[in-house]
Design an enzyme around this catalytic site. Structure first.
Site, short mmCIF file in Angstrom:
data_model
loop_
_atom_site.label_atom_id
_atom_site.label_comp_id
_atom_site.label_asym_id
_atom_site.label_seq_id
_atom_site.Cartn_x
_atom_site.Cartn_y
_atom_site.Cartn_z
N GLY A 28 0.83 -1.20 0.00
CA GLY A 28 0.00 0.00 0.00
C GLY A 28 0.85 1.23 0.00
O GLY A 28 2.06 1.19 0.30
N GLY A 30 0.28 5.68 0.67
CA GLY A 30 -0.64 6.78 0.94
C GLY A 30 0.07 8.09 0.65
O GLY A 30 1.09 8.12 -0.05
N ALA A 31 -0.49 9.16 1.17
CA ALA A 31 0.06 10.48 0.91
C ALA A 31 1.47 10.62 1.48
O ALA A 31 2.30 11.34 0.93
CB ALA A 31 -0.86 11.54 1.51
N TYR A 32 1.73 9.94 2.58
CA TYR A 32 3.00 10.16 3.28
C TYR A 32 3.86 8.92 3.43
O TYR A 32 4.90 8.98 4.05
CB TYR A 32 2.72 10.68 4.70
CG TYR A 32 1.86 11.90 4.76
CD1 TYR A 32 2.34 13.12 4.29
CD2 TYR A 32 0.59 11.86 5.31
CE1 TYR A 32 1.56 14.25 4.36
CE2 TYR A 32 -0.20 12.99 5.38
CZ TYR A 32 0.29 14.19 4.90
OH TYR A 32 -0.49 15.32 4.96
N VAL A 35 4.01 1.16 2.28
CA VAL A 35 3.92 0.07 3.25
C VAL A 35 4.28 -1.25 2.57
O VAL A 35 3.82 -1.53 1.46
CB VAL A 35 2.50 -0.01 3.87
CG1 VAL A 35 2.40 -1.14 4.88
CG2 VAL A 35 2.12 1.32 4.52
N ASP A 145 -8.48 11.45 11.01
CA ASP A 145 -8.64 10.90 9.66
C ASP A 145 -9.34 9.53 9.72
O ASP A 145 -8.90 8.58 9.09
CB ASP A 145 -7.27 10.79 8.98
CG ASP A 145 -7.39 10.60 7.46
OD1 ASP A 145 -8.50 10.81 6.92
OD2 ASP A 145 -6.39 10.24 6.83
N1 LIG Z 1 -0.39 -2.67 9.31
C1 LIG Z 1 -0.66 -2.82 8.03
N2 LIG Z 1 -0.82 -4.05 7.48
C2 LIG Z 1 -1.08 -4.21 6.16
N3 LIG Z 1 -1.25 -3.19 5.30
C3 LIG Z 1 -1.11 -1.94 5.78
C4 LIG Z 1 -0.80 -1.69 7.15
N4 LIG Z 1 -0.73 -0.35 7.33
C5 LIG Z 1 -0.99 0.21 6.14
N5 LIG Z 1 -1.22 -0.73 5.20
C6 LIG Z 1 -1.55 -0.50 3.77
O1 LIG Z 1 -0.85 0.64 3.30
C7 LIG Z 1 -1.77 1.67 2.89
C8 LIG Z 1 -1.23 3.04 3.26
O2 LIG Z 1 -1.05 3.09 4.66
P1 LIG Z 1 -1.47 4.36 5.52
O3 LIG Z 1 -2.91 4.68 5.25
O4 LIG Z 1 -1.13 4.10 6.95
O5 LIG Z 1 -0.48 5.44 4.88
P2 LIG Z 1 -0.63 6.99 4.74
O6 LIG Z 1 0.40 7.51 3.80
O7 LIG Z 1 -0.60 7.58 6.11
O8 LIG Z 1 -2.09 7.07 4.09
P3 LIG Z 1 -3.08 8.27 3.85
O9 LIG Z 1 -2.82 8.78 2.46
O10 LIG Z 1 -4.46 7.62 3.98
O11 LIG Z 1 -2.84 9.30 4.91
C9 LIG Z 1 -3.08 1.31 3.57
O12 LIG Z 1 -4.20 1.78 2.85
C10 LIG Z 1 -3.02 -0.21 3.61
O13 LIG Z 1 -3.43 -0.74 2.37
#
Ligand SMILES: Nc1ncnc2c1ncn2[C@@H]1O[C@H](COP(=O)(O)OP(=O)(O)OP(=O)(O)O)[C@@H](O)[C@H]1O
Length: 471
Positions: A28, A30-32, A35, A145
């Site tokens: 995955g 996201g914006a920041y 994973v 969020d």
């Molecule tokens: N603990 C985890 N186990 C499995 N997949 C995960 C886990 N944490 C995050 N992911 C995957 O990674 C993606 C991005 O993680 P996360 O939402 O924490 O990042 P972000 O950059 O903070 O996102 P956002 O853009 O929503 O702020 C999630 O949508 C999910 O698919």
């Protein structure tokens, strides 16, 4: 899952990480953060490695997860690696699905004339979400969020709140979870702090009256014991000295798909999120789940913003459709107005003081749809419960613990056991930037203009900016 090459190599160049973890595919982004799925070499445990590119986000996530360590419905952080001039890498328990996949799957089944989610399933999902939110709020952590995509689900049906990159701690809790100075000393185990909440009885929780709950929060805020992040301290500008609508509407219209978290660049962040006077930015969260006070530019908000988002998630579990899928901030406010009626002193005394209240006016909505109109075929009891969260006045919103103790969750049909919840696979596969899910969301929002569907609008310049009137 098959091993696939990861798209970014920076995490692979971190000796302290690869000494302990075998890194597999990216699951995955996201914006920041990106994973990755990984395996802890010492015992074979599957974990998620989250590489966070933004300092403040990393700081917030580590801080919040350290405090919430041990909460059954919050994702567990095993450890983290963070050295100066490098991205933080946090090691999380691995959860392969999330609530948005659950909702999507139920919607698909319903379309094929099957069953959607049963009442017992909805209750069990909600109880888990409420437990997670209650853990945050007891520690005065506002998530900022909450949405189905940030509620991860394990194979066993256990739901855990995740993505604390936008979280704020409203005060120093009794238990100090992190020593900020140590953050720069490199890799270390997170402090073994079990919040008071975990030590208290996990069954019946102490019920504070809502007035008492918010009185305590207001008292703390009045004392200005808001905890500031490191980056906040360096900035002279108060956090949120300008609102989203005033400062970043145009870029937001272009970039921000309703389900994706709001993101702004570092310069905006310093100006908007500088701390200093206990104010916070209104540019947080994901539009569809963002409460009216943030849409109107409030910088003096608290835990109540999570309660609105919770109401949106609850309604989505019931109808399998997002409650307010706005295509822009203005459209978002308009959708809320069409359901709840116009925002005025009658429904929320003090709303006229919201920074953008006088800048945006809508024609009188003579017969608002009401929450019941959005949730046809649902009982009066459950609609009453959603209304306790989806209401204009933040002080009127029910707290998570109040909802948990509501008779709805204790009467037939009872919440099903967690083991009976169906957990579909997450839609987005490894390294799928163009995953069907993202494209579906994009297509759902075929217009991203603030003005589509409104007909002519009157824009008048004023001394403080401009006024938009919708006929
Ligand atoms: N603990 C985890 N186990 C499995 N997949 C995960 C886990 N944490 C995050 N992911 C995957 O990674 C993606 C991005 O993680 P996360 O939402 O924490 O990042 P972000 O950059 O903070 O996102 P956002 O853009 O929503 O702020 C999630 O949508 C999910 O698919």
């Amino acid at each position: 899952m098959d091993k696939q090459p990861a798209s970014s190599w920076s995490i692979h160049t971190r000796p302290e990480v690869i000494a302990k973890y075998e890194i597999f595919e990216r699951v995955g982004s996201g914006a920041y953060a990106d994973v990755y799925r990984a395996r802890r070499i010492s015992d074979g445990l599957t974990v998620a490695l989250k590489e966070i590119f933004d300092y403040q986000s990393a700081f917030r996530e580590i801080d919040a997860l350290s405090i919430l360590h041990g909460s059954p419905n919050v994702v567990a952080m095993h450890e983290y690696f963070w050295r100066e001039d490098e991205n933080a890498v946090i090691v999380l328990e691995f959860l392969r699905s999330d609530l948005s996949a659950v909702i999507r799957d139920a919607k698909r089944r319903k379309k094929n004339k099957g069953d959607g989610l049963s009442v017992g399933e909805i209750k069990r999902w909600m109880v888990q979400i409420l437990n997670g939110v209650d853990a945050c709020h007891r520690n005065l952590i506002v998530h900022r969020d909450l949405k189905p995509g940030n509620m991860l689900v394990g194979d066993d049906g256990v739901l855990k709140l995740a993505d604390f990159g936008q979280a704020r701690i409203l005060m120093e809790p009794d238990v100090v979870a992190t020593d900020e100075n140590q953050l720069e000393e490199g890799s270390r185990e997170p402090p073994e702090v079990i919040p008071d909440y975990v030590n208290s009885s996990q069954g019946e929780q102490e019920v504070l009256s809502k007035d008492e709950y918010f009185r305590q929060v207001e008292e703390l805020k009045a004392k200005q014991v808001v905890r500031y992040d490191d980056t906040d301290k360096d900035s002279n500008a108060p956090d949120g000295d300008a609102s989203c609508l005033a400062t970043c509407t145009v870029s937001e219209m272009d970039d921000d798909f309703g389900r994706n978290s709001f993101a702004y660049d570092a310069a905006d962040e310093e100006a908007l999120d500088g701390g200093g006077e206990g104010l916070m930015t209104s540019c947080v969260g994901t539009r569809w789940f963002r409460p009216p006070e943030l849409l109107y530019g409030s910088t003096m908000y608290g835990l109540e913003i999570d309660l609105w988002s919770l109401g949106c998630v609850f309604a989505e579990l019931l109808s399998l459709e997002p409650l307010f899928p706005g295509v822009s901030d203005i459209d978002q406010i308009s959708r809320v107005t069409n359901v709840l009626g116009n925002l005025n002193e009658e429904v929320w005394p003090g709303c006229v003081d919201l920074p953008d209240y006088k800048s945006i006016s809508f024609a009188k909505v003579e017969s608002p749809l009401g929450i019941e109109g959005c949730l046809p075929n649902h009982s009066g009891d459950v609609i009453a419960l959603v209304k306790k969260l989806i209401c204009y006045d933040p002080a009127s919103r029910a707290t998570a613990v109040e909802l948990l103790n509501d008779k709805y969750f204790k009467e037939e049909p009872l919440p099903v056991p967690v083991s009976e919840l169906y957990v579909p696979p997450a839609m987005s596969g490894p390294d799928e930037d163009d995953s069907p899910r993202k494209w579906d969301n994009y297509r759902e929002m075929d217009s991203d203009s603030d003005f589509d569907g409104f007909g002519p609008v009157n824009v008048k310049p004023t001394s403080s900016g401009f006024t938009i009137e919708f006929p």
